[in-house]
Write an enzyme that holds these catalytic residues in place. Structure first.
Site, mmCIF file in Angstrom:
data_model
loop_
_atom_site.group_PDB
_atom_site.id
_atom_site.type_symbol
_atom_site.label_atom_id
_atom_site.label_comp_id
_atom_site.label_asym_id
_atom_site.label_seq_id
_atom_site.Cartn_x
_atom_site.Cartn_y
_atom_site.Cartn_z
ATOM 1 N N HIS A 128 5.486 2.188 2.379
ATOM 2 C CA HIS A 128 5.843 2.088 3.799
ATOM 3 C C HIS A 128 6.571 0.790 4.151
ATOM 4 O O HIS A 128 6.282 0.138 5.155
ATOM 5 C CB HIS A 128 4.598 2.235 4.669
ATOM 6 C CG HIS A 128 4.089 3.653 4.764
ATOM 7 N ND1 HIS A 128 4.791 4.741 4.320
ATOM 8 C CD2 HIS A 128 2.934 4.155 5.276
ATOM 9 C CE1 HIS A 128 4.097 5.848 4.563
ATOM 10 N NE2 HIS A 128 2.970 5.526 5.124
ATOM 11 N N HIS A 210 5.072 7.967 12.392
ATOM 12 C CA HIS A 210 3.721 8.119 11.846
ATOM 13 C C HIS A 210 2.667 8.405 12.909
ATOM 14 O O HIS A 210 1.568 7.834 12.879
ATOM 15 C CB HIS A 210 3.359 6.842 11.073
ATOM 16 C CG HIS A 210 2.445 7.041 9.915
ATOM 17 N ND1 HIS A 210 1.086 7.178 10.028
ATOM 18 C CD2 HIS A 210 2.700 7.144 8.588
ATOM 19 C CE1 HIS A 210 0.547 7.323 8.829
ATOM 20 N NE2 HIS A 210 1.515 7.315 7.946
ATOM 21 N N GLU A 332 4.855 13.934 9.159
ATOM 22 C CA GLU A 332 5.962 12.985 9.054
ATOM 23 C C GLU A 332 7.142 13.652 8.360
ATOM 24 O O GLU A 332 7.055 13.969 7.188
ATOM 25 C CB GLU A 332 5.547 11.783 8.203
ATOM 26 C CG GLU A 332 4.285 11.102 8.615
ATOM 27 C CD GLU A 332 3.652 10.406 7.420
ATOM 28 O OE1 GLU A 332 4.334 9.636 6.731
ATOM 29 O OE2 GLU A 332 2.474 10.660 7.159
#
Ligand SMILES: *[C@@H]1O[C@H](CO)[C@@H](O)[C@H](O)[C@H]1NC(C)=O
Ligand SMILES: *[C@@H]1O[C@H](CO)[C@@H](O)[C@H](O)[C@H]1NC(C)=O
Ligand SMILES: *[C@@H]1O[C@H](CO)[C@@H](O)[C@H](O)[C@H]1NC(C)=O
Length: 366
Positions: A128, A210, A332
């Protein structure tokens, strides 16, 4: 997916597993400078029954208020009550994830003959965006459209600096300008649009939003009454450390087959692999449908990305959000995990002069 970059004719969609792992703040002066910037909460509203709140800390979606079939309003995303808790938080609640969402194996990749090493924040992998991903930076609010007391659109921007610039936290090549826009439109539609432009150097880009959803209301308890449909016919099996093997396998006969409407997955289903489907174009198309039986609230997610990752919150552990609630699921849309190390996956490389685009449209009904 970069428009104009080499791409496959058939582009699969993904349903992948992500784990929420701490993205600790970089201790350097840039982190300190970012924290000194002004952080605020902005509300967008349409009518008296549809509104969202966004903070420019990570362009984070803090709340989505919607009616149910009886007209009762509820907030249907997980999150925290205060921006300070997002600054502290490790669950990526409602955040914009980048520069590269999901994992990069070994926290390294080679592009145009040069090897780049990223920060390891997930075992040996980068996750991420690494040490200080896009969910942990202050963004500038560019536009607030709609006027008066009830704007319906909000744009934010950040300049993400690469490894040659002062910010050594991110270590991706080159600078990147990133925009994100939230917009409400009738009847109850939330659009999230992202774009990114590389300056100077080619770089991988894979942005993801997210938000964790609980259509029964963030505090309504387990999402057991929710039926999930994912229009994904293939998935990316993963090996060690949740890194894709490079295969695109059919979901038929696996626990990752959510193609039929109305399947209610286990509340904490452990999905060790990352499902995908074949899609023929980068056009906006439906990827997922969720319906809460108790309230009648439903959500259809359209997007233009190759994949959608369905995360059941396995890694949330004891994280408690607004009112102590812990249940929700993340949908997502994104490119394939570790694509920069898999030549067979659709490329995520954005070259100078190219524009990365990612549109998501959430259509709510009740
Ligand atoms: C931030 O995290 C620390 C350690 O977990 C905790 O003690 C503190 O209360 C948290 N602050 C906020 C604002 O949540
Ligand atoms: C990281 O890589 C090293 C060397 O390959 C290996 O020994 C170690 O087990 C790996 N760590 C994790 C958490 O995967
Ligand atoms: C990116 O989005 C912003 C905000 O909507 C917009 O102003 C800008 O023109 C977009 N950039 C490109 C290259 O499309």
């Amino acid at each position: 997916m970069a428009r104009g970059a080499p791409r496959l004719r058939r582009r699969p969609s993904v349903l992948a597993l992500c784990l929420a792992v701490a993205a600790c703040l970089c201790g350097g002066r840039n982190a300190a400078a970012a924290e000194r910037k002004t952080v605020g909460v902005h509300e967008l509203r349409r009518g008296d029954d549809f509104s969202i709140k966004v903070t420019n800390w990570g362009a984070t979606l803090m709340s989505v208020i919607l009616p149910d079939s009886k007209g009762n309003l509820a907030d249907v995303v997980l999150g925290y009550d205060t921006v300070a808790e997002y600054v502290n938080g490790t669950a990526y609640f409602g955040g914009l994830i980048g520069r590269v969402a999901n994992r990069i194996a070994g926290a390294r990749f080679t592009l145009d003959g040069k090897t780049y090493r990223l920060y390891r924040n997930d075992g040996n992998n980068s996750l991420h965006g690494g040490h200080r991903g896009f969910s942990k930076v202050v963004r500038t609010v560019k536009e607030h459209v709609g006027g008066g007391d009830s704007p319906t659109s909000l744009s934010t921007t950040i300049a993400s600096t690469g490894s040659k610039a002062v910010d050594e936290c991110w270590r991706f090549p080159g600078d990147l300008d990133v925009y994100m826009t939230y917009q409400l439109s009738p009847p109850h539609v939330l659009s999230v649009r992202m774009n990114a432009t590389a300056r100077g150097r080619a770089t991988p880009v894979n942005l993801a939003h997210h938000a964790y959803w609980n259509l029964g209301g963030h505090g309504s308890g387990p999402v057991l009454a929710e039926a999930v449909q994912l229009l994904a016919s293939r998935y990316t099996p993963v090996g060690a450390a949740l890194i894709p093997t490079g295969d695109l396998a059919p979901v038929a006969g696996t626990p990752y087959d959510f193609r039929a409407p109305g399947r209610a997955p286990a509340p904490r289903a452990t999905t060790p692999t990352t499902p995908w489907t074949a899609a023929s174009s980068s056009a906006l198309r439906p990827g997922a449908r969720v319906r809460d039986g108790a309230t009648g609230r439903a959500m259809e997610l359209w997007a233009d990305q190759p994949g959608v990752q369905f995360y059941t919150g396995n890694g949330l552990g004891g994280v408690r959000g607004k009112g102590g609630s812990v249940y929700g699921r993340c949908l997502e849309t994104q490119g394939f995990p570790d694509a920069v190390n898999h030549p067979g996956f659709p490329s995520q490389v954005v070259r100078p002069g190219q524009v990365y685009r990612h549109d998501m449209v959430f259509r709510f009904s009740f």
